[in-house]
Design a protein around this motif. Structure first.
Motif, mmCIF file in Angstrom:
data_model
loop_
_atom_site.group_PDB
_atom_site.id
_atom_site.type_symbol
_atom_site.label_atom_id
_atom_site.label_comp_id
_atom_site.label_asym_id
_atom_site.label_seq_id
_atom_site.Cartn_x
_atom_site.Cartn_y
_atom_site.Cartn_z
ATOM 1 N N MET A 67 0.847 -1.177 0.000
ATOM 2 C CA MET A 67 0.000 0.000 0.000
ATOM 3 C C MET A 67 0.891 1.238 0.000
ATOM 4 N N TYR A 68 0.583 2.158 -0.885
ATOM 5 C CA TYR A 68 1.283 3.428 -0.919
ATOM 6 C C TYR A 68 0.720 4.335 0.164
ATOM 7 N N PHE A 69 1.531 5.271 0.621
ATOM 8 C CA PHE A 69 1.073 6.241 1.614
ATOM 9 C C PHE A 69 -0.154 6.987 1.116
ATOM 10 N N THR A 70 -0.185 7.299 -0.188
ATOM 11 C CA THR A 70 -1.313 8.060 -0.739
ATOM 12 C C THR A 70 -2.612 7.279 -0.689
ATOM 13 N N ASP A 71 -2.524 5.953 -0.610
ATOM 14 C CA ASP A 71 -3.740 5.145 -0.557
ATOM 15 C C ASP A 71 -4.610 5.516 0.635
ATOM 16 N N ARG A 72 -3.993 5.884 1.748
ATOM 17 C CA ARG A 72 -4.776 6.265 2.924
ATOM 18 C C ARG A 72 -5.630 7.495 2.648
ATOM 19 N N GLY A 73 -5.041 8.471 1.983
ATOM 20 C CA GLY A 73 -5.798 9.676 1.637
ATOM 21 C C GLY A 73 -6.902 9.381 0.642
ATOM 22 N N ILE A 74 -6.615 8.516 -0.313
ATOM 23 C CA ILE A 74 -7.625 8.141 -1.302
ATOM 24 C C ILE A 74 -8.760 7.386 -0.621
ATOM 25 N N GLU A 75 -8.423 6.493 0.295
ATOM 26 C CA GLU A 75 -9.460 5.769 1.038
ATOM 27 C C GLU A 75 -10.306 6.723 1.873
ATOM 28 N N GLU A 76 -9.675 7.704 2.517
ATOM 29 C CA GLU A 76 -10.438 8.683 3.299
ATOM 30 C C GLU A 76 -11.368 9.482 2.403
ATOM 31 N N LEU A 77 -10.862 9.881 1.243
ATOM 32 C CA LEU A 77 -11.695 10.617 0.288
ATOM 33 C C LEU A 77 -12.913 9.791 -0.106
ATOM 34 N N THR A 78 -12.704 8.528 -0.401
ATOM 35 C CA THR A 78 -13.806 7.646 -0.780
ATOM 36 C C THR A 78 -14.806 7.488 0.357
ATOM 37 N N GLU A 79 -14.298 7.310 1.568
ATOM 38 C CA GLU A 79 -15.182 7.130 2.718
ATOM 39 C C GLU A 79 -15.992 8.388 3.021
ATOM 40 N N ARG A 80 -15.343 9.554 2.987
ATOM 41 C CA ARG A 80 -16.009 10.795 3.373
ATOM 42 C C ARG A 80 -16.878 11.393 2.273
ATOM 43 N N ARG A 81 -16.437 11.255 0.997
ATOM 44 C CA ARG A 81 -17.123 11.981 -0.073
ATOM 45 C C ARG A 81 -17.496 11.103 -1.250
ATOM 46 N N GLY A 82 -17.364 9.794 -1.063
ATOM 47 C CA GLY A 82 -17.581 8.864 -2.167
ATOM 48 C C GLY A 82 -18.975 8.888 -2.774
ATOM 49 N N ALA A 83 -19.958 9.279 -2.013
ATOM 50 C CA ALA A 83 -21.336 9.304 -2.524
ATOM 51 C C ALA A 83 -21.662 10.598 -3.261
ATOM 52 N N GLU A 84 -20.781 11.591 -3.166
ATOM 53 C CA GLU A 84 -21.040 12.885 -3.810
ATOM 54 C C GLU A 84 -20.724 12.845 -5.304
ATOM 55 N N GLU A 85 -21.422 13.672 -6.041
ATOM 56 C CA GLU A 85 -21.105 13.886 -7.444
ATOM 57 C C GLU A 85 -20.586 15.308 -7.584
ATOM 58 N N VAL A 86 -19.471 15.460 -8.284
ATOM 59 C CA VAL A 86 -18.876 16.782 -8.471
ATOM 60 C C VAL A 86 -18.550 16.980 -9.944
ATOM 61 N N SER A 87 -18.461 18.227 -10.338
ATOM 62 C CA SER A 87 -18.098 18.533 -11.725
ATOM 63 C C SER A 87 -16.578 18.634 -11.832
ATOM 64 N N LEU A 88 -16.095 18.537 -13.038
ATOM 65 C CA LEU A 88 -14.659 18.712 -13.247
ATOM 66 C C LEU A 88 -14.246 20.151 -12.980
ATOM 67 N N THR A 89 -15.172 21.083 -13.183
ATOM 68 C CA THR A 89 -14.886 22.479 -12.844
ATOM 69 C C THR A 89 -14.667 22.621 -11.344
#
Length: 58
Positions: free
Chosen positions: A1-23
């Motif tokens: 596991m890369y160190f960045t994986d933890r941040g990516i996992e947190e992002l998925t857990e906290r905001r994974g259900a949200e939809e955002v625009s590329l803007t």
């Protein structure tokens, strides 16, 4: 596991259900670089990679 994986996992857990625009994402990346200019190159590389995902040459 890369160190960045933890941040990516947190992002998925906290905001994974949200939809955002590329803007919205581009604005957050700009904001991040403004606050953390030492990350300008990696953020630029990520943005370029995302922009070119569908390029047949890439």
């Amino acid at each position: 596991m890369y160190f960045t994986d933890r941040g990516i996992e947190e992002l998925t857990e906290r905001r994974g259900a949200e939809e955002v625009s590329l803007t919205w994402l581009a604005d957050r990346l700009r904001e991040f670089v403004d606050l953390n200019p030492e990350f300008e190159t990696p953020v630029e590389r990520l943005a370029t990679w995302l922009a070119r995902l569908d390029d047949e040459d890439g």
